[in-house]
Design a protein around this motif. Structure first.
Motif, mmCIF file in Angstrom:
data_model
loop_
_atom_site.group_PDB
_atom_site.id
_atom_site.type_symbol
_atom_site.label_atom_id
_atom_site.label_comp_id
_atom_site.label_asym_id
_atom_site.label_seq_id
_atom_site.Cartn_x
_atom_site.Cartn_y
_atom_site.Cartn_z
ATOM 1 N N ALA A 191 0.833 -1.210 0.000
ATOM 2 C CA ALA A 191 0.000 0.000 0.000
ATOM 3 C C ALA A 191 0.867 1.259 0.000
ATOM 4 C CB ALA A 191 -0.928 -0.010 1.208
ATOM 5 N N ASP A 192 1.948 1.234 0.769
ATOM 6 C CA ASP A 192 2.824 2.404 0.825
ATOM 7 C C ASP A 192 3.490 2.661 -0.527
ATOM 8 O OD1 ASP A 192 2.221 2.748 3.487
ATOM 9 O OD2 ASP A 192 4.049 1.774 4.225
ATOM 10 N N ARG A 193 3.979 1.610 -1.154
ATOM 11 C CA ARG A 193 4.638 1.780 -2.451
ATOM 12 C C ARG A 193 3.652 2.241 -3.516
ATOM 13 N NH1 ARG A 193 9.577 2.958 -1.312
ATOM 14 N NH2 ARG A 193 10.760 1.287 -0.314
ATOM 15 N N ARG A 194 2.428 1.746 -3.461
ATOM 16 C CA ARG A 194 1.439 2.121 -4.454
ATOM 17 C C ARG A 194 1.021 3.588 -4.317
ATOM 18 N NH1 ARG A 194 -0.431 1.901 -7.832
ATOM 19 N NH2 ARG A 194 -2.544 1.098 -7.930
ATOM 20 N N ARG A 195 1.242 4.173 -3.136
ATOM 21 C CA ARG A 195 0.846 5.573 -2.923
ATOM 22 C C ARG A 195 2.041 6.531 -2.971
ATOM 23 N NH1 ARG A 195 -2.497 3.212 1.375
ATOM 24 N NH2 ARG A 195 -0.790 3.686 2.812
ATOM 25 N N GLU A 196 3.215 6.025 -3.284
ATOM 26 C CA GLU A 196 4.419 6.849 -3.210
ATOM 27 C C GLU A 196 4.360 7.987 -4.232
ATOM 28 O OE1 GLU A 196 9.270 6.216 -3.066
ATOM 29 O OE2 GLU A 196 7.922 4.536 -3.465
ATOM 30 N N PRO A 197 4.403 9.233 -3.787
ATOM 31 C CA PRO A 197 4.252 10.379 -4.704
ATOM 32 C C PRO A 197 5.383 10.443 -5.736
ATOM 33 C CG PRO A 197 3.989 11.054 -2.416
ATOM 34 C CD PRO A 197 4.532 9.670 -2.389
ATOM 35 N N GLY A 198 5.017 10.637 -6.980
ATOM 36 C CA GLY A 198 5.992 10.845 -8.039
ATOM 37 C C GLY A 198 6.702 9.615 -8.549
ATOM 38 N N ALA A 199 6.484 8.479 -7.915
ATOM 39 C CA ALA A 199 7.181 7.257 -8.337
ATOM 40 C C ALA A 199 6.481 6.632 -9.542
ATOM 41 C CB ALA A 199 7.242 6.252 -7.198
ATOM 42 N N GLN A 200 7.258 6.026 -10.424
ATOM 43 C CA GLN A 200 6.693 5.344 -11.584
ATOM 44 C C GLN A 200 6.564 3.839 -11.374
ATOM 45 O OE1 GLN A 200 7.809 6.719 -15.631
ATOM 46 N NE2 GLN A 200 9.465 7.837 -14.626
ATOM 47 N N ALA A 201 7.463 3.273 -10.557
ATOM 48 C CA ALA A 201 7.486 1.823 -10.403
ATOM 49 C C ALA A 201 8.160 1.448 -9.096
ATOM 50 C CB ALA A 201 8.236 1.183 -11.575
ATOM 51 N N PHE A 202 7.987 0.179 -8.685
ATOM 52 C CA PHE A 202 8.736 -0.375 -7.557
ATOM 53 C C PHE A 202 8.959 -1.862 -7.812
ATOM 54 C CE2 PHE A 202 4.239 -0.555 -6.491
ATOM 55 C CZ PHE A 202 4.032 -1.797 -5.894
ATOM 56 N N VAL A 203 10.093 -2.364 -7.337
ATOM 57 C CA VAL A 203 10.501 -3.749 -7.560
ATOM 58 C C VAL A 203 10.045 -4.612 -6.386
ATOM 59 C CG1 VAL A 203 12.471 -5.304 -7.853
ATOM 60 C CG2 VAL A 203 12.482 -3.039 -8.939
ATOM 61 N N VAL A 204 9.505 -5.801 -6.697
ATOM 62 C CA VAL A 204 9.010 -6.703 -5.655
ATOM 63 C C VAL A 204 9.813 -7.996 -5.685
ATOM 64 C CG1 VAL A 204 6.997 -7.891 -4.715
ATOM 65 C CG2 VAL A 204 6.710 -5.710 -5.931
ATOM 66 N N ASP A 205 10.396 -8.357 -4.546
ATOM 67 C CA ASP A 205 11.126 -9.619 -4.421
ATOM 68 C C ASP A 205 10.168 -10.808 -4.467
ATOM 69 O OD1 ASP A 205 13.427 -8.169 -4.008
ATOM 70 O OD2 ASP A 205 13.771 -8.859 -1.962
ATOM 71 N N ALA A 206 10.672 -11.953 -4.906
ATOM 72 C CA ALA A 206 9.939 -13.217 -4.817
ATOM 73 C C ALA A 206 10.906 -14.346 -5.140
ATOM 74 C CB ALA A 206 8.751 -13.247 -5.778
ATOM 75 N N VAL A 207 10.886 -15.386 -4.299
ATOM 76 C CA VAL A 207 11.739 -16.549 -4.556
ATOM 77 C C VAL A 207 10.980 -17.864 -4.465
ATOM 78 C CG1 VAL A 207 13.843 -15.366 -3.808
ATOM 79 C CG2 VAL A 207 12.528 -16.722 -2.156
ATOM 80 N N ASP A 208 9.674 -17.820 -4.151
ATOM 81 C CA ASP A 208 8.883 -19.050 -4.159
ATOM 82 C C ASP A 208 7.437 -18.723 -4.525
ATOM 83 O OD1 ASP A 208 7.436 -18.261 -1.800
ATOM 84 O OD2 ASP A 208 8.944 -19.189 -0.517
ATOM 85 N N GLU A 209 6.644 -19.774 -4.697
ATOM 86 C CA GLU A 209 5.267 -19.579 -5.164
ATOM 87 C C GLU A 209 4.395 -18.879 -4.125
ATOM 88 O OE1 GLU A 209 4.937 -19.809 -8.088
ATOM 89 O OE2 GLU A 209 5.915 -21.567 -8.944
#
Length: 432
Positions: A191-209
């Protein structure tokens, strides 16, 4: 009406999206070019050669496809990129794709970037991306293949840095790292990343299903009121989205049964594909190398000679593999690079199209992610659907009846995809 849509930057990657949807019992279809989108599916999208394009050609293609998909009332839109994230500031730029997504959906806010596909050996940890090769896991900038990719070599593993260079706005994208899954902060971090002012994108980690499923849950629970949830990612995202709405046991592949001799055409410089070609030839496939002169420019006499060799072998009941290179050390590769992907794709696609039209084969494999879209365009293909599960990221497909290969069994294989004996498995020679 489709729940999920996608715009893919190459055809083999789009085939993986179809495969993941089909595996969990969803109906899925992709279209090439400006053909109308079918509505009798759960998943639908466009696939084109954007990964091999630059400048205005890239912008025009992606903008057209995004406009087409925006007309649907989707829950989630996937901008499908390669799970090895190969791109650059000029060719197939994922950052530029994100900018075009914002132009089409200006109210969406920062877009999550999730290229991980754990089932396929693709992992993101603390924003650094990893991929398997020959049973070992490598950081992207040290990967034996991707660090030396012929058009988009990856010299950086931190996806935040890759995107910062491609987005060109002076900002380093934010991230959600692995501990968020374990300490219960993932939803708040999202939620915080989705509301970050002026940002275009954010990277999300994942290593399993489980991580992928958490991302799918975050995407499907969002309520925008102004369009779909958007994600940039790989087939791993589609697998997780499919799991989120399906209660079916995953489909598995069975032995393949060709109707006659098989034709494989390859423009992949990957060492993985080179090993697969060598395996096929060592087990009796007809070896038809494309001469270096033809890689440097069209020559009707040389094309006719290639067609004659292919025709003779197929008429004799032999499986055939036509290739423009057998790995990056092939002398033809060094003598002819850089080769325009559209020309090479059209060349190998034309060979396959003519063989199919002549009734010489009904079983065709196309190897090479950057060139596959151009090859299918040369075959007149407008729509693809899954006929059968096969290897991870490589389903068996069938095309629309109006195309030159409408009655064929198709395998679209990206450069890094598949076991060494994949071509023999496709030909029913090695059912293991």
């Amino acid at each position: 009406m489709p729940a999920f849509g996608f715009v893919a930057d190459d055809l083999t990657g789009a085939a993986d999206v179809l495969a993941q949807a089909h595996r969990y019992g969803l109906e899925a279809a992709l279209v090439i070019g400006d053909a109308p989108l079918p509505m009798d599916t759960d998943v639908v999208g466009f696939a084109g050669p954007a990964r091999s394009l630059a400048g205005a050609a890239f912008d025009n293609l992606v903008t057209r496809d995004l406009a087409g998909i925006a007309a649907l009332n989707l829950d989630v839109l996937l901008y499908k990129v390669c799970s090895t994230f190969d791109s650059s500031t000029t060719v197939g730029s994922i950052g530029r794709g994100i900018q075009l997504l914002h132009e089409q959906f200006p109210l969406h806010g920062p877009i999550p970037v999730v290229p991980a596909q754990p089932a396929f050996g693709r992992y993101t940890a603390f924003s650094n991306h990893y991929a398997t090769h020959a049973g070992k896991v490598y950081r992207l900038d040290r990967h034996p293949v991707m660090s030396r990719h012929p058009s988009t070599p990856m010299a950086e593993a931190d996806l935040r840095q890759v995107l910062a260079e491609q987005l060109g706005d002076g900002q380093t994208p934010g991230a959600i790292h692995l501990p968020a899954y374990e300490d219960g902060t993932f939803k708040d971090a999202w939620a915080d990343r989705r509301r970050e002012p002026g940002a275009q994108a954010f990277v999300v980690d994942a290593v399993d299903e489980h991580h992928m499923d958490a991302v799918a849950e975050a995407l499907t629970r969002e309520e925008h009121g102004h369009g779909p949830s958007i994600v940039v990612g790989s087939g791993g995202i589609m697998a997780a989205l499919a799991r989120s709405i399906s209660d079916q046991t995953p489909r598995i592949s069975g032995p393949q049964k060709p109707s006659g001799p098989v034709l494989a055409v390859s423009a992949s410089a990957s060492s993985t594909t080179a090993e697969q070609i060598t395996d096929a030839i060592s087990h009796g496939w007809e070896d038809v190398p494309v001469p270096a002169e033809l890689l440097q420019g069209d020559d009707a006499a040389l094309v006719a000679a290639l067609d004659a060799r292919v025709s003779t072998a197929l008429n004799a009941g032999r499986n055939v593999v036509v290739h423009t290179t057998r790995g990056a050390t092939d002398p033809r590769y060094g003598a002819s690079t850089p080769v325009e992907a559209g020309y090479i794709g059209s060349l190998i696609g034309g060979i396959a199209s003519r063989a199919a039209t002549a009734g010489l084969t009904r079983d065709i494999a196309v190897c090479g992610g950057d060139t596959s879209s151009h090859a299918l365009i040369a075959m007149g293909v407008q729509q693809l659907r899954v006929a059968d599960q096969f290897v991870t990221a490589g389903p068996i497909l069938h095309a629309d009846a109006a195309s030159a290969v409408g009655n064929c069994r198709l395998l679209l294989k990206g450069g890094q995809v598949g076991p060494t004996d994949i071509l023999r498995r496709f030909a029913g020679q090695n059912p293991s």
